[in-house]
Write a protein that holds these residues in place. Structure first.
Motif, PDB file in Angstrom:
ATOM      1  N   HIS B 217       0.855  -1.189   0.000  1.00  0.00           N
ATOM      2  CA  HIS B 217       0.000   0.000   0.000  1.00  0.00           C
ATOM      3  C   HIS B 217       0.888   1.235   0.000  1.00  0.00           C
ATOM      4  N   VAL B 218       0.487   2.231  -0.731  1.00  0.00           N
ATOM      5  CA  VAL B 218       1.255   3.468  -0.733  1.00  0.00           C
ATOM      6  C   VAL B 218       0.504   4.510   0.084  1.00  0.00           C
ATOM      7  N   LEU B 219       1.221   5.032   1.068  1.00  0.00           N
ATOM      8  CA  LEU B 219       0.622   6.027   1.949  1.00  0.00           C
ATOM      9  C   LEU B 219       1.133   7.395   1.538  1.00  0.00           C
ATOM     10  N   TYR B 220       0.213   8.305   1.392  1.00  0.00           N
ATOM     11  CA  TYR B 220       0.620   9.655   1.010  1.00  0.00           C
ATOM     12  C   TYR B 220      -0.348  10.640   1.644  1.00  0.00           C
ATOM     13  N   ASN B 221       0.211  11.642   2.336  1.00  0.00           N
ATOM     14  CA  ASN B 221      -0.621  12.637   3.025  1.00  0.00           C
ATOM     15  C   ASN B 221      -1.697  12.015   3.923  1.00  0.00           C
ATOM     16  N   ILE B 224      -4.165   6.120   2.122  1.00  0.00           N
ATOM     17  CA  ILE B 224      -3.637   5.098   1.215  1.00  0.00           C
ATOM     18  C   ILE B 224      -4.115   5.446  -0.192  1.00  0.00           C
ATOM     19  N   VAL B 225      -3.138   5.774  -1.046  1.00  0.00           N
ATOM     20  CA  VAL B 225      -3.519   6.251  -2.377  1.00  0.00           C
ATOM     21  C   VAL B 225      -3.439   5.157  -3.441  1.00  0.00           C
ATOM     22  N   ARG B 226      -2.696   4.122  -3.150  1.00  0.00           N
ATOM     23  CA  ARG B 226      -2.691   2.995  -4.095  1.00  0.00           C
ATOM     24  C   ARG B 226      -2.421   1.707  -3.347  1.00  0.00           C
ATOM     25  N   SER B 227      -3.046   0.623  -3.783  1.00  0.00           N
ATOM     26  CA  SER B 227      -2.738  -0.690  -3.227  1.00  0.00           C
ATOM     27  C   SER B 227      -2.496  -1.642  -4.382  1.00  0.00           C
ATOM     28  N   GLY B 228      -1.647  -2.610  -4.138  1.00  0.00           N
ATOM     29  CA  GLY B 228      -1.389  -3.579  -5.195  1.00  0.00           C
ATOM     30  C   GLY B 228      -0.608  -4.754  -4.654  1.00  0.00           C
TER      31      GLY B 228
END
Lengths: 481, 257
Positions: B217-221, B224-228
């Motif tokens: 998972h990509v965490l931003y601000n 979670i802005v994207r998962s894959g």
């Protein structure tokens, strides 16, 4: 952050758990100090003339002296005319055994977890109980007397062993040593006396529980321990006191004398009423404790765990007179809420090849102030004197203080003196780390504090170490959440 | 096992997490990646219950219980373990004694008898071998004077001893050289279990070379802005975090480390 610190504060601010008052009729001398009162105390105790003269001389000296102002503590002026200098529990006749003890008194001891029966039966500890100035029960006396050990109250020693008392009383702590020692010399009410004859290794720990119990009554005990050549004794002193609103002055004097190759081990657990959370009340503990290694290769070791009293002012010291003699001081001083402690030791090296070791651990919590003050002096005769000092401070929270005042005076070029000091802090980071491992705050604080104090606790006799560990925990825990 | 819904959190009034949703099932390994300041460590500390990290919105259940209502020690006793980014030194308390206390507090919570000395030592020996930790470290005070690598290994050793249901590894790779990283990763791999979930929080992909996640998972601000799958980590490594920014059409200034 504020919230975090509050948790820590709550953890360390618990109530004094031994705050109860025993209801026993006491025999009280009127308030205040003057020659009449001193004569009255001496008369009540049936003392010989020389003892009264000694007291009066001390009183004359005391009047010329000034209360010391150098300790790092603050308190309102003490009105010495507002103190009751003598109070004795009413005892109609001499007790034959513990069974005859006043049931009320016994319940007090049981609340404190000091069951005389248990102690007598299980641990082989002879307990000389000092309750409000007069010894009320002495056990194991017979067994001790068979090997020539004298263990009795100071009053009894004055009657029964005047030569020993005359020879040694005031020989280590002179009556004019300091303001409070002089006051003690004038009005001391009782205390313990131990004499270990030549070549005797005392087979049991000698133990005294002191307890202050009458409102407004200062406690002025005097203890004298003499260890003859090649003898050994371990002495335990433990204290708890009931809750009080008014300050109580405690100015005891302890003198230890070790002759050739003799060893005295003196352990204290002190838990007098420290005052309430706002800093009202509590005991003023202004004590003079000193030992002299008079003989060659003698040894004196002080171990103290100090958790009580509003103000502690105490420096158990050793004068290393005999060549090759050894002095030791192991201390844990814990202050919480508004308690103040200025405590440490003095190691005075006079003899050749003398050694001393100081391990002092200060724990400060709440708004308290904890100072270590220690003197190491190597005189010009003290060839090859050695000292090692270690002073560690542990702070809980950010409102307390810890200070170290080491004084080192070396007048002999072959002497070696080492001093190490550290300061650490139990912070929220450490507590959170423990909690994340499933250890709650109280357990974590106890774990850290006992870990910190371990080196000193290890010096205590087993049965005392357990009590001391509990005390450290009680003094810091109790009211989380 | 862990179900997080729309978590918002603040530190001293400052909004850090802005609505996080995450579901972790037993046996799964998840990785949360993100640039500095994205809220990765905050998420770990919110889950562990650190004071001062205030959850303003959302919910979290752990093994069917309301995680956010529990004090940190109960979360730990329920089986949530956090390997700290900066393990704390505790002078005077031996590592062995510390771990023994932790193990027995957990047992007490579950109504079990404390482990006796023999059983405890047996488990200690087993787990020492598993994570390759030196006996001499265990008699020393907790983390005191440990090297960076020793501290991290000690975290994994505690994880082994406490046998958690969910282990959160907060930047366990930071400050480790490649050899230390490999040892730590090997330890963690030994602890993978069908009943145990692992949440890896990291800035870099390099730990994921050794610890293969099931989900990234990509965490931003604080979101979670994207998962894959694991390939997302490689993509991040290759393109840097800026590509997320571009993709999202954001102009925020992302710090590269």
């Amino acid at each position: 952050m504020k919230e975090e610190l509050n948790t820590l504060e709550q953890t360390v601010s618990s109530d004094y758990k031994y705050g109860f008052v025993t209801d026993i009729d006491t025999d009280i001398v009127p308030k205040g100090i003057n020659e009449t009162v001193i004569r009255l105390i001496s008369a009540k105790k049936n003392e010989p003339g020389w003892m009264l003269d000694w007291r009066l001389k001390a009183y004359t000296q005391w009047q010329k002296m000034e209360e010391p102002k150098w300790p790092n503590v603050t308190y309102p002026p003490i009105n010495y005319q507002d103190i009751i200098y003598y109070a004795a529990p009413k005892q109609k006749e001499q007790l034959k055994g513990l069974d005859e003890l006043d049931p009320e008194l016994r319940r007090t001891f049981e609340k404190l977890g000091i069951s005389l029966d248990e102690q007598k039966r299980l641990s082989g500890v002879a307990v000389d109980v000092v309750m409000d100035s007069v010894s009320v029960a002495t056990s194991f006396k017979k067994q001790l007397s068979e090997i020539g050990v004298i263990f009795c109250s100071m009053s009894e020693a004055i009657q029964q062993h005047p030569d020993l008392v005359k020879k040694y009383m005031g020989s280590v702590v002179p009556m004019t040593d300091n303001y409070f020692a002089a006051l003690n010399a004038a009005v001391f009410t009782d205390g313990s006396f131990c004499y270990i004859p030549k070549g005797v290794r005392c087979p049991m720990e000698l133990s005294t529980y002191f307890r202050i119990n009458t409102e407004n009554s200062g406690q002025f005990e005097r203890t004298l321990i003499i260890a003859e050549d090649d003898s050994y004794v371990s002495y335990l002193e433990g204290c708890t006191a009931p809750m009080r609103d008014e300050n109580q002055l405690h100015a005891a004097v302890v003198e230890l004398v070790a002759l050739n190759k003799a060893e005295i081990k003196y352990s204290t657990v002190q838990n007098w009423y420290p005052g309430d959370k706002e800093g009202h009340g509590g005991i003023y503990n202004f004590v003079t404790k000193r030992g002299i290694c008079l003989g060659e290769r003698s040894k004196i070791s002080w171990t103290q765990v100090e958790t009580g009293s509003a103000i502690t002012w105490k420096y158990p010291s050793v004068i290393l007179k005999g060549d090759y003699s050894i002095g030791e001081f192991y201390s844990v001083a814990l202050t919480n809420n508004h308690q103040q402690a200025d405590t440490g030791t003095k190691m005075i090296h006079l003899g050749k090849n003398t050694k001393s070791r100081i391990v002092a651990k200060g724990i400060s919590a709440g708004y308290s102030n904890n100072s270590y003050r220690g003197l190491v002096r190597a005189s010009k005769w003290a060839t090859n004197a050695r000292n090692y000092s270690q002073c560690d401070s542990l702070l809980l929270g950010d409102k307390c203080g810890a200070n170290t005042f080491p004084y080192i005076e070396v007048k002999n070029t072959t002497a070696i003196v080492e001093h190490e000091a550290t300061t650490s802090k139990i912070g929220e980071d450490q507590l959170f780390y423990c909690r994340q491992r499933g250890i709650d705050t109280e357990t974590a604080v106890a774990l850290i504090v006992n870990g910190f104090a371990k080196e000193v606790m290890n010096q205590l006799p087993m049965e005392f170490a357990v009590e001391a560990q509990k005390l450290l925990a009680i003094s810091l825990e109790g009211s989380v959440g | 096992m862990l179900s997080i819904k729309n978590i918002h959190a603040t530190i001293e009034g400052k909004q850090i997490l802005n609505g996080i949703d995450l579901d972790i099932k037993p046996g799964e390994v998840h990785a949360i990646m993100g640039p500095n300041g994205s809220g990765k460590s905050t998420l770990a500390l919110v889950l562990a219950g650190r004071d001062g990290y205030e959850v303003t919105q959302g919910s979290a259940t752990f093994s069917g219980k309301n995680l956010l209502e529990m004090p940190p020690e109960d979360r730990a006793r329920e089986g949530l373990f956090l390997a700290f980014q900066y393990p704390v030194e505790i002078p005077g308390v031996s590592t062995t004694n510390f771990i023994k206390t932790a193990v027995n507090e957990k047992r007490k919570y579950r109504g079990e008898e404390p482990l006796d000395a023999v059983a405890f030592l047996k488990r200690l020996k087993e787990k020492m071998a598993l994570v390759n930790i030196d006996q001499s470290l265990l008699s020393r005070s907790v983390n005191e004077g440990f090297s960076g690598g020793e501290k991290k290994r000690n975290e994994i050793f505690q994880m082994a001893m406490l046998e958690p249901k969910l282990a959160i590894l907060d930047e366990t790779d930071s400050g480790l050289d490649i050899d230390a990283l490999r040892i730590v990763a090997k330890g963690v791999n030994q602890l993978r279990h069908k009943d145990r979930a692992i949440l890896i929080i990291t800035h870099y992909q390099r730990l994921l070379d050794y610890l293969t996640p099931d989900f990234v998972h990509v965490l931003y601000n604080g979101r979670i802005v994207r998962s894959g799958g694991k390939e997302l980590a490689l993509e991040l490594e290759e393109k840097g975090y800026d590509f997320i920014k571009d993709e999202l059409g954001l102009t925020a200034d992302l710090q590269a480390e």
